[in-house]
Write an enzyme that holds these catalytic residues in place. Structure first.
Site, mmCIF file in Angstrom:
data_model
loop_
_atom_site.group_PDB
_atom_site.id
_atom_site.type_symbol
_atom_site.label_atom_id
_atom_site.label_comp_id
_atom_site.label_asym_id
_atom_site.label_seq_id
_atom_site.Cartn_x
_atom_site.Cartn_y
_atom_site.Cartn_z
ATOM 1 N N GLU A 143 81.129 -8.529 -37.408
ATOM 2 C CA GLU A 143 81.333 -7.756 -38.428
ATOM 3 C C GLU A 143 81.364 -8.538 -39.892
ATOM 4 O OE1 GLU A 143 83.916 -4.374 -37.856
ATOM 5 O OE2 GLU A 143 82.510 -3.127 -39.152
ATOM 6 N N HIS A 161 79.252 -17.064 -11.978
ATOM 7 C CA HIS A 161 78.190 -16.747 -11.081
ATOM 8 C C HIS A 161 77.214 -15.747 -11.577
ATOM 9 C CE1 HIS A 161 80.696 -18.559 -7.879
ATOM 10 N NE2 HIS A 161 81.637 -18.262 -8.919
ATOM 11 N N LYS A 180 75.007 5.473 -39.157
ATOM 12 C CA LYS A 180 75.800 6.793 -39.286
ATOM 13 C C LYS A 180 75.024 7.701 -40.397
ATOM 14 C CE LYS A 180 80.438 4.598 -39.939
ATOM 15 N NZ LYS A 180 81.364 4.110 -40.972
#
Ligand code: PA5
Length: 425
Positions: free
Chosen positions: A278, A299, A413
């Site tokens: 961010e 793995h 948003k």
């Protein structure tokens, strides 16, 4: 004493060439002359710990369950601290008598919140709702549920002793609720942004409720401040790390993988990803922060790291000493062929796995760095938080972005609010 050491021997002698830029970015941080300089409060960790400790003690005595409601920087630092310092199964043991701690409002999942409400049903609950803006949708929704749950159980008056708000000094909807309902409140200072707030009441209250010695966390952070405020890159490992990762980025290594060998670092990695992602990912620039937990991910993701596209570098985050040592037992018939390890500790084997992976990845074209912390102590945690905050701020300035804003998060948003017919959108 420093709790952290930094090693860049596996970089094939890549030496930071940008120490002049580091000097000028250091001045920008110290003088507050760079972009986003209204948000440099994290550089001087200074909190009224006594007030937090006092309330934490009464919450520990009073509650069986403590729900931390927040998203992004408002919860992940506390979760990082808890996972790093507590048992691997903290809510199953209840050893030190404190409440079980759960997180809410970090997603909008119906099943997650329903399961959590089922889980805590019939138990004594307290809530810490954390939001700097006081208007973030996810925690606001979760808070509605838990506020209702607490009020139904203890009445509006009882809720006063069970709900703690951590928010801005005056702005936002939570302040209105504090004024109306008389909830206890901690202030997030104006000059500390969400993802840099772990060493403020945002991270410290939940940690104190979990029984963590927050004075030691802050002592470690202050050690970090002493070590990582030094102007010279030769004497400052946070700047050296920042300079090297910036150099690797400029050479086309656009993804940094934080690789750990301990589940205790699981949420610390999430905290680091938010801090770096961010802060640095903007203006079409920035290292993409990823994380893996070895040996589990050797793995799975190990294949990609060894032989995939060569645009990655690796930062190993290592622990020198586990809290407890387990030795591998001998077996009479050695049916599994493991007797060559009998008497060796798991730390020994884990360390060889690290050395083997670091060498293999380096030979496969993945440069790597390592950061080692001595132990799982609160002091080490505080120093580590400070190390990365300083390094990320420095990398942001080296890459000529404002590390302290996050304009990009508004886009989803706005769309979501339009789709939800929120008034004004
Ligand atoms: O770093 C940030 O600023 C964000 O990640 C915020 O912490 C997050 O969006 C939550 O914001 P708030 O505390 O205002 O609810």
């Amino acid at each position: 004493m420093s709790h952290l050491s930094f090693d860049f021997n596996n970089l094939n002698n890549l030496i930071p060439e940008n120490s002049a830029c580091i000097q000028s970015c250091h001045e920008m941080l110290e003088r507050g002359s760079g972009s986003g300089s209204d948000f440099l409060g994290w550089m001087q960790p200074a909190v009224n710990l006594a007030e937090i400790e006092k309330l934490a003690k009464s919450l520990r005595d009073q509650c069986e369950v403590f729900i931390v409601i927040g998203i992004g920087g408002s919860y992940i630092g506390a979760q990082a601290g808890l996972t790093f310092l507590k048992s691997s199964f903290p809510n199953q043991l209840g050893k030190d008598g404190g409440p079980d701690i759960y997180f809410a409002g970090q997603n909008i999942s119906s099943d997650y919140h329903s399961d959590l409400m089922d889980l805590i049903s019939g138990r004594d609950v307290c809530v810490n709702v954390i939001s700097k803006s006081g208007t973030t949708t996810e925690p606001a929704i979760a808070f509605r549920f838990f506020k209702e749950l607490i009020e139904n159980k203890y009445g509006a008056d009882g809720a006063k002793n069970r709900i703690v708000v951590t928010t801005d000094i005056s702005k936002g909807a939570l302040n209105q609720l504090v004024a109306e309902q008389g909830y206890r409140k901690f202030v997030i200072p104006d000059d500390i942004g969400g993802r840099f707030s772990v060493l403020s009441p945002v991270g410290l209250l939940p940690m104190a409720v979990a029984g963590i010695d927050i004075e030691k966390v802050i002592a470690g952070a202050l050690k970090g401040k002493e070590l990582y405020s030094r102007p010279s890159v030769e004497e400052n490992d946070a700047y050296r790390y920042a300079g090297l990762r910036h150099l690797l980025y400029q050479k086309g290594m656009t993804t940094e993988i934080l690789a750990t060998f301990q589940p205790a670092f699981r949420h610390f990695s999430e905290w680091w990803k938010q801090l770096a992602g961010e802060s640095e990912g903007k203006d079409g620039k920035g290292i993409f922060p990823a994380s893996v937990e070895f040996t589990t991910d050797l793995h799975s993701m190990g294949q990609w790291i060894q032989e995939g596209r060569r645009t990655i570098f690796e930062t190993f985050l290592l622990l020198e000493n586990s809290n407890r040592q387990l030795k591998i037992p001998a077996s009479q018939n050695d049916a599994d062929g493991l007797n060559y390890l009998a008497g060796k500790t798991l730390d020994h084997v884990n360390n060889k796995a690290y050395e083997g992976a670091a060498l293999a990845h380096k030979e496969g074209g993945v440069p790597n760095l390592s950061i080692t912390i001595n132990d799982r102590s609160p002091e080490a945690l505080g120093q580590l938080f400070y190390f990365f905050q300083r390094a990320v701020a420095m990398t942001g300035y080296l890459n000529e972005v404002n590390p302290f804003d996050q304009p990009g998060v508004e886009f989803y948003k706005n769309n979501m609010f339009k789709l939800l017919n929120k008034p004004g959108y």
